[in-house]
Motif scaffolding. Structure first.
Motif, short mmCIF file in Angstrom:
data_model
loop_
_atom_site.label_atom_id
_atom_site.label_comp_id
_atom_site.label_asym_id
_atom_site.label_seq_id
_atom_site.Cartn_x
_atom_site.Cartn_y
_atom_site.Cartn_z
N ASN A 324 1.01 -1.23 -0.16
CA ASN A 324 0.06 0.00 0.05
C ASN A 324 0.75 1.48 -0.16
O ASN A 324 0.77 2.23 -0.71
CB ASN A 324 -0.87 0.13 1.31
N ALA A 325 1.98 1.35 1.06
CA ALA A 325 2.93 2.41 0.92
C ALA A 325 3.63 2.64 -0.46
O ALA A 325 3.56 3.76 -0.84
CB ALA A 325 4.01 2.18 2.09
N LYS A 326 3.90 1.61 -1.04
CA LYS A 326 4.57 1.67 -2.26
C LYS A 326 3.46 2.40 -3.35
O LYS A 326 4.00 3.27 -4.07
CB LYS A 326 5.02 0.40 -3.01
N ILE A 327 2.44 1.68 -3.49
CA ILE A 327 1.43 2.46 -4.40
C ILE A 327 1.23 3.73 -3.92
O ILE A 327 1.13 4.74 -4.97
CB ILE A 327 0.02 1.48 -4.13
N ILE A 328 1.05 4.48 -2.80
CA ILE A 328 0.83 5.55 -2.33
C ILE A 328 2.10 6.41 -2.97
O ILE A 328 1.82 7.70 -3.60
CB ILE A 328 0.69 6.10 -0.93
N CYS A 329 3.25 5.94 -2.53
CA CYS A 329 4.43 6.89 -3.13
C CYS A 329 4.57 7.07 -4.63
O CYS A 329 4.68 8.09 -4.98
CB CYS A 329 5.76 5.98 -2.46
N GLU A 330 4.23 5.95 -5.24
CA GLU A 330 4.45 5.91 -6.46
C GLU A 330 3.47 6.81 -7.25
O GLU A 330 3.56 7.57 -8.30
CB GLU A 330 4.35 4.54 -7.43
N GLN A 331 2.09 6.85 -6.90
CA GLN A 331 0.91 7.75 -7.43
C GLN A 331 1.27 9.04 -7.10
O GLN A 331 1.04 9.91 -7.95
CB GLN A 331 -0.27 7.12 -6.80
N LEU A 332 1.67 9.37 -5.86
CA LEU A 332 1.89 10.78 -5.36
C LEU A 332 3.05 11.33 -6.12
O LEU A 332 3.11 12.61 -6.68
CB LEU A 332 2.18 11.05 -3.86
N LYS A 333 4.21 10.67 -6.40
CA LYS A 333 5.26 11.09 -7.22
C LYS A 333 4.95 11.40 -8.44
O LYS A 333 5.13 12.27 -9.28
CB LYS A 333 6.34 10.07 -6.98
N SER A 334 4.04 10.54 -9.15
CA SER A 334 3.46 10.76 -10.60
C SER A 334 2.88 11.95 -10.83
O SER A 334 2.84 12.51 -11.94
CB SER A 334 2.71 9.48 -10.90
N ALA A 335 2.26 12.36 -9.43
CA ALA A 335 1.27 13.62 -9.53
C ALA A 335 2.28 14.80 -9.20
O ALA A 335 1.98 16.14 -8.85
CB ALA A 335 0.22 13.85 -8.80
N GLU A 336 3.59 14.63 -9.20
CA GLU A 336 4.77 15.51 -8.91
C GLU A 336 4.90 16.03 -7.36
O GLU A 336 5.07 17.10 -7.14
CB GLU A 336 4.65 16.52 -9.70
N PHE A 337 4.19 15.30 -6.36
CA PHE A 337 4.25 15.65 -4.97
C PHE A 337 5.76 15.44 -4.41
O PHE A 337 6.40 14.44 -5.10
CB PHE A 337 3.46 14.65 -4.11
N GLU A 338 6.11 16.04 -3.56
CA GLU A 338 7.54 16.02 -3.01
C GLU A 338 7.23 14.89 -1.70
O GLU A 338 6.68 15.16 -0.91
CB GLU A 338 8.08 17.28 -2.49
N VAL A 339 7.56 13.61 -2.02
CA VAL A 339 7.18 12.59 -1.07
C VAL A 339 8.60 11.96 -0.24
O VAL A 339 9.65 11.61 -0.90
CB VAL A 339 6.66 11.28 -1.80
#
Length: 411
Positions: A324-339
Motif C-alpha cells: 500500500n505504501a509503495k502504491i501511495i508513494c508511486e502515485q503521489l510522485k507521478s502527480a509531482e508531489f514531494e514525497v
C-alpha cells in the motif's frame, strides 16, 4: 472546592486526532453522500491473523473450565509470553535482553506516557519536531513544561528540528539533556535510523547520563537488513535506553491491545540524594501498583505471533501494508508531489502543494476528494507545510484514494 491539575490547561485546544475526527464529522453532516476514505490515523484494517484468533478462541475455552481458568495474572505479563518475546525479538538479534526485563502492557502509547511516573520533574527533555504528539502532551500533563510560545512550542522542552534538509534525522544536541525521545521507523515522517546513527545517540546518552526512550512500534516494517530493529542492537544501549514495542501494527492488535516495554536491569538514574537507583525496580513497582496486567486471552493471542503460522501470517500483513505504501508513494510522485517515507515504514510524509498550510491542505483534500490524512503541523511547528498519509487501509481504498488525489491535484 476540589482543585484540578492545572497542567492540563496548558494543552492545545484538542489532541490532533480528535480534531481531525471533529472536522470529518462536520463535513459528513453536510455531505452525507460523500464516501470518505480515511488515511489519517494509523489504525489497521485487515483481520487479526488466524493463528492469533485460534489461540484466543482456545484461551476463551480455557476460561470456561475451572482447571484452566485464569484470574489475575502477573502484572508484568505471563512468563511464557515474555520468554517468547525475549528469544524472538531480542536474543535472536544478538541483544542480551532477559524475559524478566520485559513488561507486557496494553499499548506502547500508554507506556510512553506512563514511563514519566518514575522520572523527576527537573529533567531536561528532548523531542524531535515534528514528533508523535503523545510524547509532548504527556510531559505537559505531568508538569514538565511551561507555557507555549508563538510557534506552539512548550517552554522547558528541547526541540530537535527534522526536515528534508537533514533527511528527517535529528542532529545530536550540543547541550546536555536528560531524557530523549526517539522513534524509528519514525512516526510521522517514515524516516529510518542506521546503526551508526543510533550509536552516536547511545554515546551521547552515556556521556551525559541521559536516558533514551526508544519507540520501536513500527520495527516490523523494516525490510532493509542493514537497519536495526532494536536500540539494543547497539553496544552500550542497555546502559541508557528503554524500548517500547507494540503488537498493534504488525499483528493488527489496535483494538485488542497488547504491547511491551523493555527496561534493562542495569539501567539507573539518580535520586535526590545523588545515589543511583535501578529503573527496573521503579517500573516494576509502578506496574504492580497501577496495572493489573493484560488479559490472559489477549496474551495467548500475542504468543501466537511467534508460532510458525503466526510469523508467516504477520509477514503477509506487513507486506500488504508496505505494498500500500509503495502504491501511495508511486502515485503521489507521478502527480509531482514531494514525497518522503513509505519505505521500511507505513507512513508517507509529503510536502503540501502550492504552499498550502497543513490544515488548509487537509480541508481541501477532504472537500474535493473526500480523503482524510493528517496535517503535519499537528506533529509540531516544523511539520507545517507537510502532510502524513497512512498505508493502513484496504487495497481498494488506497487505490481509489490515490486516483482521487492525482485527478484533483498536481503539486
Amino acid at each position: 472546592m476540589a482543585t484540578i491539575n492545572d497542567n492540563y490547561l496548558k494543552l492545545k485546544a484538542g489532541y490532533l486526532f480528535p480534531e481531525i475526527a471533529r472536522r470529518v464529522n462536520t463535513f459528513v453532516e453536510s455531505n452525507p453522500e460523500a464516501k470518505i476514505i480515511k488515511l489519517g490515523i494509523g489504525d489497521v484494517t485487515e483481520p487479526l491473523p488466524e493463528a492469533c484468533r485460534t489461540a484466543m478462541v482456545k484461551a476463551v475455552e480455557d476460561m470456561g473450565d475451572r482447571s484452566t481458568f485464569k484470574g489475575y495474572g502477573p502484572e508484568q505479563g505471563y512468563g511464557w509470553l515474555r520468554e517468547k518475546i525475549a528469544a524472538e525479538d531480542f536474543q535472536a538479534r544478538g541483544c542480551g535482553i532477559d524475559a524478566s526485563e520485559i513488561f507486557v502492557s496494553d499499548g506502547a502509547k500508554c507506556d510512553t506516557g506512563n514511563i514519566l511516573d518514575i522520572f523527576g520533574k527537573n529533567n531536561k527533555i528532548a523531542v524531535t519536531d515534528p514528533v508523535y504528539p503523545v510524547y509532548v502532551d504527556t510531559n505537559v500533563m505531568a508538569g514538565h513544561t511551561g507555557e507555549t510560545n508563538e510557534k506552539g512550542e512548550y517552554d522547558g522542552l528541547v526541540y530537535l528540528p527534522i526536515s528534508a534538509d537533514n533527511n528527517f534525522i535529528a542532529d545530536i544536541p550540543t547541550e546536555k539533556v536528560d531524557l530523549i525521545y526517539l522513534c524509528f521507523p519514525n512516526n510521522p515522517t517514515g524516516a529510518t535510523a542506521t546503526k551508526e546513527y543510533l550509536k552516536a545517540w547511545v554515546d551521547y546518552a552515556k556521556a551525559n547520563d541521559a536516558i533514551i526512550f526508544f519507540d520501536a512500534a513500527y520495527e516490523a516494517f523494516i525490510t532493509d537488513d542493514s537497519l536495526p530493529h532494536s536500540i539494543y542492537e547497539i553496544e552500550g544501549a542497555k546502559d541508557c535506553a528503554i524500548e517500547f514495542r507494540s503488537f498493534s501494527k504488525n499483528a493488527g492488535f489496535t483494538g485488542t491491545r497488547c504491547a511491551f516495554t523493555v527496561v534493562p536491569k542495569q539501567l539507573t538514574a539518580q535520586a535526590a540524594d545523588g545515589s543511583a537507583v535501578e529503573l527496573w525496580k521503579l517500573w516494576n513497582r509502578r506496574q504492580s501498583t497501577k496495572f493489573n496486567g493484560v488479559s490472559y486471552i489477549v496474551q495467548r493471542g500475542a504468543e501466537a505471533v511467534y508460532s510458525d503460522a503466526g510469523k508467516a501470517q504477520i509477514k503477509a500483513l506487513v507486506d500488504f501494508y508496505l505494498e500500500n505504501a509503495k502504491i501511495i508513494c508511486e502515485q503521489l510522485k507521478s502527480a509531482e508531489f514531494e514525497v518522503y517515507g513509505g519505505v521500511n515504514a507505513p507512513y508517507i510524509w509529503l510536502k503540501t502543494p502550492h504552499n498550502l498550510t497543513s490544515w488548509d491542505f487537509f480541508d481541501k483534500l477532504l472537500q474535493t476528494t473526500h480523503v482524510v490524512g493528517t496535517p503535519g503541523s499537528g506533529f509540531g511547528a516544523a511539520g507545517e507545510g507537510y502532510f502524513r498519509i497512512s498505508a493502513f487501509n484496504s487495497r481498494e481504498n488506497v487505490q481509489e484514494a490515490m486516483k482521487r488525489i492525482t485527478t484533483q491535484f498536481k503539486a
